[in-house]
Design a protein around this motif. Structure first.
Motif, PDB file in Angstrom:
ATOM      1  N   UNK A  94       1.961  -3.893   8.276  1.00 11.80           N
ATOM      2  CA  UNK A  94       3.088  -3.206   8.892  1.00 11.80           C
ATOM      3  C   UNK A  94       3.692  -2.225   8.099  1.00 11.80           C
ATOM      4  N   UNK A  95       4.161  -1.070   8.833  1.00 10.41           N
ATOM      5  CA  UNK A  95       4.705  -0.094   8.185  1.00 10.41           C
ATOM      6  C   UNK A  95       6.117  -0.176   8.024  1.00 10.41           C
ATOM      7  N   UNK A  96       6.633   0.169   6.723  1.00  9.53           N
ATOM      8  CA  UNK A  96       8.162  -0.025   6.564  1.00  9.53           C
ATOM      9  C   UNK A  96       8.352   1.281   5.668  1.00  9.53           C
ATOM     10  N   UNK A  97       9.701   1.416   6.034  1.00  4.61           N
ATOM     11  CA  UNK A  97      10.635   2.572   5.048  1.00  4.61           C
ATOM     12  C   UNK A  97      11.715   2.096   4.536  1.00  4.61           C
ATOM     13  N   UNK A  98      12.014   2.857   3.442  1.00  2.00           N
ATOM     14  CA  UNK A  98      13.445   2.559   2.554  1.00  2.00           C
ATOM     15  C   UNK A  98      14.167   3.497   2.532  1.00  2.00           C
ATOM     16  N   UNK A  99      15.328   3.725   2.874  1.00  2.00           N
ATOM     17  CA  UNK A  99      16.134   4.724   2.496  1.00  2.00           C
ATOM     18  C   UNK A  99      17.631   4.372   1.996  1.00  2.00           C
ATOM     19  N   UNK A 100      17.984   4.684   0.722  1.00  2.00           N
ATOM     20  CA  UNK A 100      19.477   4.273   0.551  1.00  2.00           C
ATOM     21  C   UNK A 100      20.220   5.346   0.801  1.00  2.00           C
ATOM     22  N   UNK A 101      21.251   4.890   1.514  1.00  2.00           N
ATOM     23  CA  UNK A 101      22.185   5.859   1.821  1.00  2.00           C
ATOM     24  C   UNK A 101      23.420   5.182   2.419  1.00  2.00           C
ATOM     25  N   UNK A 102      24.657   6.116   2.678  1.00  4.06           N
ATOM     26  CA  UNK A 102      25.969   5.251   3.354  1.00  4.06           C
ATOM     27  C   UNK A 102      25.805   5.133   4.677  1.00  4.06           C
ATOM     28  N   UNK A 158       1.477   6.866  -6.854  1.00  2.00           N
ATOM     29  CA  UNK A 158       2.767   6.623  -6.992  1.00  2.00           C
ATOM     30  C   UNK A 158       3.167   5.463  -7.427  1.00  2.00           C
ATOM     31  N   UNK A 159       4.504   4.945  -7.877  1.00  3.30           N
ATOM     32  CA  UNK A 159       4.879   3.791  -8.327  1.00  3.30           C
ATOM     33  C   UNK A 159       5.708   3.173  -6.980  1.00  3.30           C
ATOM     34  N   UNK A 160       5.454   3.572  -5.787  1.00  2.93           N
ATOM     35  CA  UNK A 160       6.398   3.163  -4.647  1.00  2.93           C
ATOM     36  C   UNK A 160       6.273   1.965  -4.257  1.00  2.93           C
ATOM     37  N   UNK A 161       6.955   1.434  -3.310  1.00  7.12           N
ATOM     38  CA  UNK A 161       7.787   2.389  -2.385  1.00  7.12           C
ATOM     39  C   UNK A 161       9.454   2.227  -3.190  1.00  7.12           C
ATOM     40  N   UNK A 221       7.468   7.239  -1.854  1.00  8.60           N
ATOM     41  CA  UNK A 221       5.815   7.325  -1.545  1.00  8.60           C
ATOM     42  C   UNK A 221       5.872   7.613  -0.190  1.00  8.60           C
ATOM     43  N   UNK A 222       4.843   8.559   0.435  1.00 11.74           N
ATOM     44  CA  UNK A 222       4.858   8.896   1.887  1.00 11.74           C
ATOM     45  C   UNK A 222       3.300   8.681   2.189  1.00 11.74           C
ATOM     46  N   UNK A 243       0.685  -1.007  -0.184  1.00 19.85           N
ATOM     47  CA  UNK A 243       0.084  -0.022   0.097  1.00 19.85           C
ATOM     48  C   UNK A 243       0.961   1.256   0.181  1.00 19.85           C
ATOM     49  N   UNK A 244       0.704   2.176  -1.148  1.00 19.24           N
ATOM     50  CA  UNK A 244       1.839   3.420  -1.338  1.00 19.24           C
ATOM     51  C   UNK A 244       1.022   4.564  -1.190  1.00 19.24           C
ATOM     52  N   UNK A 245       1.462   5.666  -1.358  1.00 23.18           N
ATOM     53  CA  UNK A 245       0.931   6.955  -1.725  1.00 23.18           C
ATOM     54  C   UNK A 245       0.147   6.723  -3.004  1.00 23.18           C
TER      55      UNK A 245
END
Ligand SMILES: Nc1ncnc2c1ncn2[C@@H]1O[C@H](COP(=O)(O)OP(=O)(O)OP(=O)(O)O)[C@@H](O)[C@H]1O
Ligand SMILES: [Mg+2]
Lengths: 236, 400
Positions: B90-98, B62-65, B70-71, B57-59
């Motif tokens: 369940x909620x989930x967040x994805x963030x690509x980072x160092x 959008x084609x998220x996440x 998508x927020x 389930x996404x915003x």
């Protein structure tokens, strides 16, 4: 003379047409009987190679007749359908350089021809080996061509020319790279084989060492042949 | 009859093996390129499998996440959880980072998951070492490819986390290993500003007369508190009862919650069809070029080998060899070259595939189509050489 062997009557060959036409063969009359070895001698540009190519059925004459055995093979066009089979089964070639196939051993270089003619490998190899032994290179039967001396290579090439027992063999300067002793040996072998296999052999040559060995010689000059008796020496 | 091609190859085997190996390395690269593409598709599927979700389930719109940002609000899951046929949400967040570890930093997809019991959607389904997260803060489970070990202290933004468990084959669709952290921490990491920025924001808010009303002191504090928390997540992962039709549940979530919902197969289409579509076209280009280069090499080698045999071919023709036999000789050599190349290429690809940083999946079916392509290319490339050979005049053997 009998009708067997190879006979040419009034053979002509013109290269090209119009202004640039060259009459390489103007009038060639020739007959070589089975078992006979004749020399074909002429200056450069006289038409020797052209004649060999006509005899070898790789170029077509322009006029005249070619008779092989009892069969007219050329008269106003080829009379045999399969020139490839004609070359394979009825004409043997021996070249100035041996031109052996480098990736086949000595036996298979010779056995290839009967194999191409459809003989089973065993039969073809047995026949090849027999000839190689007769030509004194039987002990090198398993060697590759590059491992042979020039003279040995030439004898293997002769075996290849003979192996299908063709009624006619064309030899183009077969002794050019050889010293006089080996050159004479080759001529002896050709005479020997001609007799044994009932083959007519035509040897194109410039080689002074072997000219005296022919009993009969055809001179060719400007595309015209003249027959001459030879000395027939040195064969024994 | 003997095999002329075979004899020639045996005679000049060094040349054949040498060119075969060169061609083989090229074929190896080609197979690897195909493997890279398969690996990307497989990574995408594994990402979807391991999320444990049946619906995303996404915003709205959008084609998220994964493919677009998508927020959605982090309380949306409650309503979804209550819908018929839904087992878990369940909620989930994805963030690509160092992600920093001592001096080193690793590019990773930091995934915020709801802490609860194992099997919650979004959780790593299995561990190879350590344990799952049990506390709501500052614990992490990392993919082995990050190089982290249980007990390592890693830094994400300003917070330190202890690696408590390791998992494997958990990567983002671009191949970055995943690091799982508790959802709250992840939400903070997505929005957390540095101290100066927080200061600035407080000052600006305080200066705004709309928020800072004389005599109503509670408003400013409430506004600042709401600015400092992040009530958003990227998606809600939904597990459904296997007896229900996912498409039907997706439709009712769409209707009632006004959100966009994707089923597993739609999500796969988005990942494969949109996210890695450009990469796959890129790889397709490479495959085409490699095929052309391979063909050019085979053609050139076979042509050169044939030119080196013109005299022999003239003799073979003069003594009555059929054109078919000569064409066969050349074509068989081209195919033999292709076979050597294929075997070398397959071995090379198998050896070097595991060393690649991203997952390279060598599918047997790709090897089969690769093999067929190699054979076809070799046959086509021998055509030029065959034409040259058939043009040879047997009269050349007699000479001038
Ligand atoms: N393909 C061709 N086209 C046109 N003219 C040719 C061709 N081949 C040969 N000729 C000409 O035919 C004549 C005979 O040539 P041929 O090659 O038969 O001579 P040759 O006796 O073999 O000479 P050499 O001893 O120098 O080899 C020459 O004038 C030659 O220029
Ligand atoms: Mg000549």
């Amino acid at each position: 003379m009998n009708g067997k062997g190879i006979r040419l009557e009034g053979l002509k060959k013109r290269y090209g047409s119009g202004d640039t036409a060259v009459d390489a063969l103007k009038n060639v009359d020739m007959h070589v009987a089975p078992g006979e070895v004749v020399g074909l001698i002429g200056p450069s540009g006289s038409g020797k190679s052209t004649l060999l190519k006509c005899l070898g059925a790789v170029i077509e004459p322009t006029a005249g007749r070619m008779i092989l055995g009892d069969e007219v093979i050329y008269e106003n066009g080829w009379r045999v359908k399969d020139l490839r089979a004609l070359r394979r089964d009825r004409i043997g070639f021996i070249f100035q350089a041996p031109y052996l196939i480098p990736f086949l051993d000595v036996t298979d270089n010779v056995a290839l021809l009967p194999m191409l003619a459809g003989r089973p490998n065993g039969v073809a190899r047995a026949r090849a080996l027999e000839l190689l032994q007769a030509l004194d290179v039987g002990h090198r039967a398993k060697a590759m061509p590059s491992q042979l001396s020039g003279g040995e290579q030439q004898r293997v090439a002769i075996a290849r020319g003979l192996v299908n027992r063709p009624p006619v063999i064309l030899a183009d300067e077969p002794t050019a790279p050889l010293d006089s002793e080996r050159a004479l040996a080759v001529i002896r072998i050709l005479n020997d084989m001609a007799r044994k296999l009932e083959t007519a052999i035509i040897v194109v040559t410039h080689d002074e060492k072997i000219i005296p060995t022919f009993k009969r010689i055809y001179h060719i000059r400007d595309g015209v042949t003249y027959e001459e008796a030879g000395e027939g020496r040195g064969l024994d | 009859m003997i095999s002329l091609a075979g004899r020639d190859i045996m005679h000049a085997w060094g040349k054949f093996v040498f060119t075969g190996v060169g061609l083989g390395l090229l074929i190896g690269v080609t197979l690897t390129m195909a493997g890279v593409y398969r690996g990307m598709v497989d990574d995408a599927k594994v990402l979807l499998d391991n999320s444990g979700a049946d619906l995303w389930v996404v915003q709205k719109d959008t084609l998220g996440p994964y493919a677009e940002s998508s927020s959605i609000y982090d309380d949306t899951w409650r309503g979804i959880r209550g819908m018929p046929g839904v087992v878990r949400a369940a909620n989930v967040t994805y963030l690509t980072m160092q992600v920093h570890h001592g001096e080193r930093d690793v590019r990773a997809m930091v995934t915020g998951v709801t802490v609860g019991e194992a099997g919650t959607p979004g959780w790593p389904p299995y561990l190879v070492a350590g344990r799952q997260m049990t506390r709501g803060h500052y614990e992490a489970v990392a993919d082995m490819a990050t190089g982290f070990k249980p007990g390592d202290r890693i830094q994400i933004r300003r917070n330190q986390y202890t690696v408590v468990g390791l998992t494997r084959r958990m990567v983002s669709s671009s191949g970055d290993p995943m690091v799982f952290i508790p959802l709250k921490d992840a939400q903070e990491a997505q929005f957390l500003k540095d101290n100066d920025a927080i200061h600035q924001q407080r000052r600006r808010t305080g200066e705004n007369p709309a928020f800072n009303r004389p005599g109503v002191p509670g408003v400013l504090d409430a506004v600042i508190a709401s600015q400092a928390t992040n009530p958003s997540v990227n998606a809600v992962l939904v597990q459904i009862d296997p007896n229900h039709d996912p498409a039907q549940i997706a439709e009712s979530i769409r209707r009632w919650k006004r959100l966009t919902v994707y089923t597993r197969s739609q999500m796969e289409d988005i990942l494969v069809g949109k996210l890695i579509a450009t990469s796959s076209r890129q790889i397709g280009m490479f495959l085409v070029i490699l095929a052309i280069v391979s063909a050019a090499i085979v053609a050139f080698i076979i042509y050169t080998l044939t030119l080196g045999k013109i005299r022999e071919i003239a003799v073979l023709k003069l003594i009555g060899t059929k054109n078919r036999t000569i064409a066969g000789l050349i074509m068989q050599q081209a195919i033999a070259l292709g076979l050597i190349g294929f075997v070398v290429g397959k071995i090379a690809a198998t050896i070097w595939a595991p060393i690649f940083p991203k997952y390279v999946l060598l599918e047997p079916q790709d090897a089969v189509s690769g093999f067929l392509a190699v054979v076809v290319i070799c046959i086509l490339s021998s055509v030029i050489a065959i034409r040259a050979a058939l043009k040879v005049d047997p009269a050349e053997a007699i000479g001038g």
